[in-house]
Design a protein around this motif. Structure first.
Motif, PDB file in Angstrom:
ATOM      1  N   ILE A 228     -11.322  -7.177  10.273  1.00 54.63           N
ATOM      2  CA  ILE A 228     -12.249  -8.075   9.570  1.00 54.63           C
ATOM      3  C   ILE A 228     -11.736  -9.514   9.519  1.00 54.63           C
ATOM      4  N   TRP A 229     -10.476  -9.663   9.119  1.00 53.17           N
ATOM      5  CA  TRP A 229      -9.996 -11.037   8.915  1.00 53.17           C
ATOM      6  C   TRP A 229      -9.975 -11.800  10.234  1.00 53.17           C
TER       7      TRP A 229
ATOM      8  N   PRO B  40     -14.641  -3.419  11.601  1.00 48.05           N
ATOM      9  CA  PRO B  40     -16.071  -3.490  11.286  1.00 48.05           C
ATOM     10  C   PRO B  40     -16.736  -2.114  11.161  1.00 48.05           C
TER      11      PRO B  40
ATOM     12  N   LEU C  18     -16.408 -10.848  -0.708  1.00 46.70           N
ATOM     13  CA  LEU C  18     -15.730  -9.684  -0.139  1.00 46.70           C
ATOM     14  C   LEU C  18     -14.320  -9.620  -0.713  1.00 46.70           C
TER      15      LEU C  18
ATOM     16  N   ARG D 191     -17.985 -15.293   9.019  1.00 44.39           N
ATOM     17  CA  ARG D 191     -17.610 -15.780  10.339  1.00 44.39           C
ATOM     18  C   ARG D 191     -18.427 -17.012  10.718  1.00 44.39           C
TER      19      ARG D 191
ATOM     20  N   ASN E 130     -12.001 -11.288  12.768  1.00 48.11           N
ATOM     21  CA  ASN E 130     -13.384 -11.628  13.045  1.00 48.11           C
ATOM     22  C   ASN E 130     -13.745 -12.950  12.382  1.00 48.11           C
ATOM     23  N   ILE E 131     -13.387 -13.044  11.097  1.00 47.92           N
ATOM     24  CA  ILE E 131     -13.749 -14.233  10.334  1.00 47.92           C
ATOM     25  C   ILE E 131     -12.976 -15.448  10.837  1.00 47.92           C
TER      26      ILE E 131
ATOM     27  N   LEU F 206     -20.328  -8.143  15.002  1.00 44.36           N
ATOM     28  CA  LEU F 206     -18.894  -8.326  14.750  1.00 44.36           C
ATOM     29  C   LEU F 206     -18.098  -7.752  15.933  1.00 44.36           C
TER      30      LEU F 206
ATOM     31  N   GLN G 135     -21.018  -5.702   6.392  1.00 44.88           N
ATOM     32  CA  GLN G 135     -20.954  -6.321   7.723  1.00 44.88           C
ATOM     33  C   GLN G 135     -21.700  -7.655   7.746  1.00 44.88           C
TER      34      GLN G 135
ATOM     35  N   ARG H 196     -22.075  -9.643   5.279  1.00 42.04           N
ATOM     36  CA  ARG H 196     -21.237 -10.633   4.598  1.00 42.04           C
ATOM     37  C   ARG H 196     -20.131 -11.130   5.514  1.00 42.04           C
ATOM     38  N   VAL H 197     -19.542 -10.210   6.283  1.00 43.44           N
ATOM     39  CA  VAL H 197     -18.495 -10.630   7.215  1.00 43.44           C
ATOM     40  C   VAL H 197     -19.090 -11.570   8.259  1.00 43.44           C
TER      41      VAL H 197
ATOM     42  N   MET I  25     -13.523 -14.984   2.606  1.00 41.53           N
ATOM     43  CA  MET I  25     -13.971 -13.672   2.142  1.00 41.53           C
ATOM     44  C   MET I  25     -14.339 -13.729   0.665  1.00 41.53           C
TER      45      MET I  25
END
Ligand code: ATP
Ligand code: MG
Lengths: 260, 256
Positions: free
Chosen positions: A103-104, A144, A135, A159, A106-107, A97, A152, A154-155, A130
């Motif tokens: 997080i958002w 992250p 998530l 992504r 990253n995705i 990541l 992580q 799951r993220v 998510m």
């Protein structure tokens, strides 16, 4: 075992890759049909990650060919190769990541950078994804470094699927997770791959995970694919190396004295 | 024989490294001038490199200006507004401003560029960028080069002003000089070429720092140890190159 009549979505022919004297891939022939889910198993250091990296263009093989939908991508220039990359989603072994982004973001990275979505729409889409991977949207603004390993992953999974790729690569999605989290991740993979109608290539050490995720299994050993076939045939593979691997016994044809 | 061989291999190694850095520089430059441009990343780097370097650069500048006035007063026996302000303005704008700001930024920014990019390399974040069809040269390296080349001259300008002010403060409060006369002499002693040479140096130093940080970070291998190695190499090599180019630019400006 795999019929040549249908056009393979991914096909490698006689792939060789060495690092100095370390001959990692020694003629890998693999072919995956559209919509199939293939698991690649093999001992640690057998070159599974290297094989994936050769397919997605992070490493260049010394010789051989990689065909995506019939096109030999090795002969393409960087720009055309980049266009093929848009069809791919990748979950890296260590999640990889971007730790400078929340997080958002990253995705939503692919949505913003590739599809040119504005940040607000991308944020909403990221939140949808998510939820799909279980998530809570509350963590969207965390970084992250603030998440556990399972979160992580799951993220990383989120992504890999936000851009709705045609082919998804999972490098050890469940390694290092507890058995419950591992089966949750497996189910997420199955569900999302099915919803996208995507083709999946998963690397794993974990036989129960491989049986859950895959339609077909291929085993790589000493730089070659030594066995491949449908999941339900692996117990009767008739191959002593495969048998040793799936039973996890320390004695057998696999040389366990040196770890490469 | 052994000596010759090791000298030879060192020479070849230096040559190939220079070549690699040259190619890396060329590729990076192409990506600085071709779209897409990541404005948000660039903005972030401008703040990081420029704004957050202000405190340390400012402190360095004020003490350097002060010490320059003190030294020339006590050491050389120079003792009027004209001579002291002359030494301070010359010293700061031509040499100490750009070199000290450059070395400090090399330590601060060069190290952080190298560490950040190296960490991204060893944790496969750069691979992840590529699979998301984002060119790491454009996304990571170009914004850092552009920001560094823009911000270093700004920082040197600030260093010049604060450094001269440091000299001014010492002259007024320690030596009891007349502030108005001192300032007038400062203005008269300020020469355009000297100031410009300092700014040109800053641009080149900014480029060197960003390139060396990015190069060592981008080619890092082998876990956290590799990150440490990349950081050290970036700071050491950019500091040395910076001093080398300081000499070259000074020679180009002032030797006829
Ligand atoms: N970039 C690289 N440079 C040099 N050697 C490498 C590189 N990447 C992988 N290798 C070597 O290639 C071999 C295979 O590595 P790979 O990461 O593919 O193993 P793996 O099958 O994925 O193992 P694991 O299950 O432990 O992840 C190892 O011996 C490794 O040292
Ligand atoms: Mg691996």
């Amino acid at each position: 075992m795999i019929s040549k009549s249908k056009l393979a979505i991914i096909e490698t022919t006689d792939l060789y890759k060495a690092f100095g004297n370390n001959k990692v891939l020694r003629g890998v022939n693999l072919s995956i049909q559209k919509g199939e889910s293939l698991a690649i198993i093999g001992t640690s250091g057998s070159g599974k990650s290297v094989l994936i990296k050769n397919i997605i263009g992070l490493l260049d093989p010394d010789s051989g060919a990689v065909r995506i939908k019939g096109t030999n991508v090795l002969s393409l220039n960087d720009k055309r190769r980049g266009e093929f990359n848009r069809k791919f989603g990748v979950l890296f072994q260590g999640a990889a990541l971007f730790d400078s982004l929340p997080i958002w973001e990253n995705i939503a990275f692919g949505l913003i950078q590739l599809d040119g979505l504005d940040r607000k729409t991308a944020y909403e889409k990221a939140q949808e994804t998510m939820l799909q991977v279980g998530l809570s949207p509350e963590i969207a603004k965390l970084y992250p470094g603030e998440l556990s390993g399972g979160m992580q992953k799951r993220v990383g999974l989120a992504r890999a699927i936000t851009t709705k790729p045609e082919i998804i690569f999972f490098d050890e999605p469940t390694t290092g997770l507890d058995p419950i989290m591992a089966s949750i991740i497996d189910n997420l993979i199955i569900k999302n791959v099915r919803e996208l109608g995507a083709t999946a290539l998963t690397i794993t050490h974990d036989m129960s995970s491989a049986r859950r995720i895959a339609d077909k299994i291929a085993m790589i050993h000493e730089g070659k694919i030594i066995w491949n076939g449908p999941v339900n045939e692996i117990n009767n593979s008739g191959n002593s190396i495969v048998e040793q691997f799936i039973n996890g016994s320390s004695s057998g044809p696999i040389d366990t004295s040196v770890v490469r | 024989m052994k000596l010759i061989r090791s000298l030879g291999s060192f020479f070849l190694y230096s040559l190939s490294t220079t070549g690699r850095i040259g190619i890396f520089t060329g590729v990076s430059l192409i990506h600085c001038f071709s779209p897409p441009f990541y404005r948000k990343v660039l903005w972030h780097q401008l703040i990081e490199i420029g704004f957050y370097s202000l405190p340390v650069v400012g402190l360095t500048a004020i003490f350097t200006g002060m010490v320059l006035a003190l030294q020339s007063f006590s050491g050389f026996g120079f003792s009027n507004e004209n001579t002291i302000s002359n030494v301070v303005v010359w010293g700061i704008t031509r040499e100490l401003g750009p070199v000290l700001a450059g070395l400090i930024v090399a330590g601060r920014i060069g190290a952080s560029i190298a560490a950040e990019i190296a960490t991204m390399r060893v944790t496969e974040q750069i691979d992840a960028l590529i699979t998301l069809s984002t060119n790491p040269y454009k996304y990571l390296i170009a914004p850092r080069i552009i920001a560094s080349v823009i911000m270093l001259p700004m920082l040197v300008l600030v260093t010049d002003i604060i450094g001269v002010m440091g000299g001014f403060l010492v002259s007024i409060y320690d030596f009891g000089f007349d502030p108005v006369i001192y300032l007038r002499h400062t203005w008269n002693n300020l020469e355009f070429v000297g100031f410009i040479s300092g700014i040109v140096k800053a641009i080149v130093f900014g480029f060197i720092i960003a390139i060396m940080g990015s190069y060592h970070g981008y080619h890092a291998t082998g876990g956290s140890q590799g990150v440490g190695r990349a950081t050290t190499n970036a700071v050491v090599s950019s500091s040395i190159l910076l001093l080398l180019f300081n000499f070259i630019i000074t020679a180009a400006f002032f030797i006829k």
